[in-house]
Design a protein around this motif. Structure first.
Motif, mmCIF file in Angstrom:
data_model
loop_
_atom_site.group_PDB
_atom_site.id
_atom_site.type_symbol
_atom_site.label_atom_id
_atom_site.label_comp_id
_atom_site.label_asym_id
_atom_site.label_seq_id
_atom_site.Cartn_x
_atom_site.Cartn_y
_atom_site.Cartn_z
ATOM 1 N N ARG A 105 2.594 4.497 -5.097
ATOM 2 C CA ARG A 105 2.013 4.451 -3.757
ATOM 3 C C ARG A 105 2.437 3.209 -2.995
ATOM 4 N NH1 ARG A 105 -2.216 1.316 -3.232
ATOM 5 N NH2 ARG A 105 -3.337 2.598 -1.757
ATOM 6 N N LEU A 106 2.309 3.331 -1.698
ATOM 7 C CA LEU A 106 2.433 2.163 -0.820
ATOM 8 C C LEU A 106 1.168 2.152 0.025
ATOM 9 C CD1 LEU A 106 6.125 2.290 0.548
ATOM 10 C CD2 LEU A 106 5.188 0.682 -1.119
ATOM 11 N N ASP A 107 0.648 0.970 0.310
ATOM 12 C CA ASP A 107 -0.552 0.893 1.141
ATOM 13 C C ASP A 107 -0.276 1.495 2.520
ATOM 14 O OD1 ASP A 107 -1.713 -0.536 -0.907
ATOM 15 O OD2 ASP A 107 -1.214 -2.491 -0.033
ATOM 16 N N LEU A 108 -1.360 1.852 3.183
ATOM 17 C CA LEU A 108 -1.263 2.403 4.542
ATOM 18 C C LEU A 108 -0.431 1.491 5.450
ATOM 19 C CD1 LEU A 108 -2.522 4.706 6.352
ATOM 20 C CD2 LEU A 108 -4.289 3.066 6.955
ATOM 21 N N ASP A 109 -0.638 0.172 5.293
ATOM 22 C CA ASP A 109 0.043 -0.766 6.189
ATOM 23 C C ASP A 109 1.319 -1.359 5.567
ATOM 24 O OD1 ASP A 109 -1.099 -2.355 4.273
ATOM 25 O OD2 ASP A 109 -2.086 -3.732 5.656
ATOM 26 N N THR A 110 1.813 -0.740 4.502
ATOM 27 C CA THR A 110 3.096 -1.179 3.918
ATOM 28 C C THR A 110 4.162 -0.179 4.320
ATOM 29 O OG1 THR A 110 1.982 -2.158 2.014
ATOM 30 C CG2 THR A 110 4.315 -1.678 1.748
ATOM 31 N N GLU A 111 5.356 -0.679 4.601
ATOM 32 C CA GLU A 111 6.449 0.234 4.923
ATOM 33 C C GLU A 111 7.525 0.148 3.846
ATOM 34 O OE1 GLU A 111 7.454 -1.444 8.812
ATOM 35 O OE2 GLU A 111 9.317 -2.213 7.955
ATOM 36 N N THR A 136 11.367 -4.190 -5.529
ATOM 37 C CA THR A 136 11.567 -5.407 -4.729
ATOM 38 C C THR A 136 10.901 -5.245 -3.368
ATOM 39 O OG1 THR A 136 13.627 -5.909 -5.845
ATOM 40 C CG2 THR A 136 13.317 -6.931 -3.698
ATOM 41 N N TYR A 137 10.167 -6.266 -2.990
ATOM 42 C CA TYR A 137 9.437 -6.260 -1.714
ATOM 43 C C TYR A 137 9.855 -7.445 -0.860
ATOM 44 C CZ TYR A 137 6.316 -3.109 -4.211
ATOM 45 O OH TYR A 137 5.806 -2.054 -4.930
ATOM 46 N N GLU A 138 9.720 -7.255 0.428
ATOM 47 C CA GLU A 138 9.893 -8.382 1.347
ATOM 48 C C GLU A 138 8.550 -8.595 2.044
ATOM 49 O OE1 GLU A 138 13.630 -9.401 3.600
ATOM 50 O OE2 GLU A 138 12.388 -8.440 5.131
ATOM 51 N N LYS A 190 -2.629 -2.013 -8.230
ATOM 52 C CA LYS A 190 -2.981 -1.720 -6.842
ATOM 53 C C LYS A 190 -2.928 -2.987 -5.985
ATOM 54 C CE LYS A 190 -6.011 1.707 -4.874
ATOM 55 N NZ LYS A 190 -7.314 2.327 -4.889
ATOM 56 N N ARG A 191 -2.247 -2.915 -4.871
ATOM 57 C CA ARG A 191 -2.101 -4.040 -3.926
ATOM 58 C C ARG A 191 -1.640 -5.318 -4.624
ATOM 59 N NH1 ARG A 191 -4.543 -1.645 0.351
ATOM 60 N NH2 ARG A 191 -6.375 -0.428 -0.109
ATOM 61 N N GLN A 192 -0.771 -5.134 -5.594
ATOM 62 C CA GLN A 192 -0.393 -6.278 -6.431
ATOM 63 C C GLN A 192 0.278 -7.409 -5.654
ATOM 64 O OE1 GLN A 192 1.174 -5.495 -10.210
ATOM 65 N NE2 GLN A 192 2.039 -7.533 -10.482
ATOM 66 N N VAL A 193 1.233 -7.047 -4.794
ATOM 67 C CA VAL A 193 1.978 -8.104 -4.106
ATOM 68 C C VAL A 193 1.021 -8.897 -3.198
ATOM 69 C CG1 VAL A 193 3.838 -8.574 -2.458
ATOM 70 C CG2 VAL A 193 4.159 -6.854 -4.254
ATOM 71 N N LYS A 194 0.174 -8.178 -2.503
ATOM 72 C CA LYS A 194 -0.770 -8.867 -1.606
ATOM 73 C C LYS A 194 -1.683 -9.788 -2.406
ATOM 74 C CE LYS A 194 -0.730 -5.209 1.830
ATOM 75 N NZ LYS A 194 -1.374 -3.971 2.217
ATOM 76 N N LYS A 195 -2.138 -9.292 -3.550
ATOM 77 C CA LYS A 195 -3.046 -10.113 -4.368
ATOM 78 C C LYS A 195 -2.326 -11.327 -4.940
ATOM 79 C CE LYS A 195 -6.169 -6.374 -5.512
ATOM 80 N NZ LYS A 195 -6.337 -5.246 -6.433
ATOM 81 N N SER A 206 2.634 -8.888 6.440
ATOM 82 C CA SER A 206 3.365 -7.637 6.587
ATOM 83 C C SER A 206 4.214 -7.436 5.336
ATOM 84 C CB SER A 206 4.251 -7.759 7.840
ATOM 85 O OG SER A 206 5.034 -6.637 7.986
ATOM 86 N N LEU A 207 4.275 -6.182 4.865
ATOM 87 C CA LEU A 207 4.948 -5.940 3.587
ATOM 88 C C LEU A 207 5.863 -4.720 3.675
ATOM 89 C CD1 LEU A 207 5.062 -6.925 0.621
ATOM 90 C CD2 LEU A 207 3.248 -5.283 0.099
ATOM 91 N N LYS A 208 7.025 -4.888 3.030
ATOM 92 C CA LYS A 208 8.000 -3.800 3.036
ATOM 93 C C LYS A 208 8.604 -3.693 1.643
ATOM 94 C CE LYS A 208 12.250 -2.662 5.459
ATOM 95 N NZ LYS A 208 13.034 -2.987 6.649
#
Ligand code: URA
Length: 248
Positions: A105-111, A136-138, A190-195, A206-208
């Protein structure tokens, strides 16, 4: 002839969703076996014998496997049906008659990069933690993380009382107030990068997602998708880090 299996296991293996979610889908009366709606949990099916459908589409039949990479825009839910009626990622797919499901999954606000397929085995292979498939995320993060902060991210930070696995981190650019950081991880909490960025005091603005393994978005534009080849699929597992630009 294959052995009978529980309906939720059959659906999960076909890539419909996790077993728990499949139970929910059954409860929601969206599944039919040989034309009859099933909502009880004990039902078993024999792969290749009964005709099983979800929302009217056949599952696990002789359907060919398809693999799709979508550049998901923000504001879309990573699901094939949303009870709250929000926009869903499959709405971008034109002329895809196969019933495909998002891989993770990707969060609603992740592209960014989102794989969709009807190949349940591949889905499990990508999601199974033991395979350590890199993503990989930016991230655009608030403020300017120090190199010691970035190093902590690489070594592992505490997220919900559990240390994250080693990651690769690269500071791409600083703007006046914020910074762009690339991070490559193989866990999928879940929401690992943000956490993780929250844990170092630099929340994500902002996450991509740029890539699964070595399969990157390339020049796929937001809201567009492409069908993947076997070679593309192999890139997912080639376990080299796509966006690493310097040796650490
Ligand atoms: N990590 C997050 O925090 N969000 C995502 O959508 C994906 C990874």
């Amino acid at each position: 002839m294959e052995k009978p299996v529980r309906l939720q296991k059959f659906l999960a293996h076909a890539g419909v969703a996790s077993r728990r979610k499949c139970e929910k889908i059954i409860e929601e009366r969206r599944v039919q076996v040989d034309g009859k709606t099933v909502s009880a949990m004990g039902v078993k099916v024999t792969p290749g014998k009964e005709r099983v459908t979800v929302d009217g589409k056949e599952i696990g039949g002789a359907e060919e496997h398809v693999y799709i990479l979508l550049n998901k825009p923000k504001g879309y839910v990573t699901t094939v049906a949303d009870p709250q009626g929000r926009p869903i990622v499959t709405s971008f797919l034109q002329n895809v008659k196969e019933r495909v499901f998002p891989v993770g999954r990707l969060d609603l606000d992740t592209e960014g990069a989102l794989l969709l397929t009807n190949d349940g085995e591949l889905t499990q292979a990508i999601l199974h933690p033991s395979n350590e498939v890199y993503k990989t995320y930016e991230a655009l993060v608030k403020g300017h993380p120090k190199s010691t902060d970035l190093r902590s991210l690489e070594m592992g930070v505490m997220v919900e009382e559990q240390k994250t696995a080693p990651a690769k981190v690269l500071l791409v650019k600083k703007t006046q107030q914020n910074a762009i950081v690339q991070i490559t991880i193989h866990e999928g909490r879940k929401r690992q990068v943000k956490k993780m960025f929250q844990a170092i005091g630099h929340p994500v603005l902002s996450l991509k997602r740029l890539a699964y393994g070595n399969l990157g978005l390339g020049n796929l534009r937001l809201g567009k998708y492409r069908f993947l080849t076997k070679n593309d699929i192999n890139l997912i597992f080639s376990n080299k880090i796509l966006y690493k630009q310097k040796d650490s």
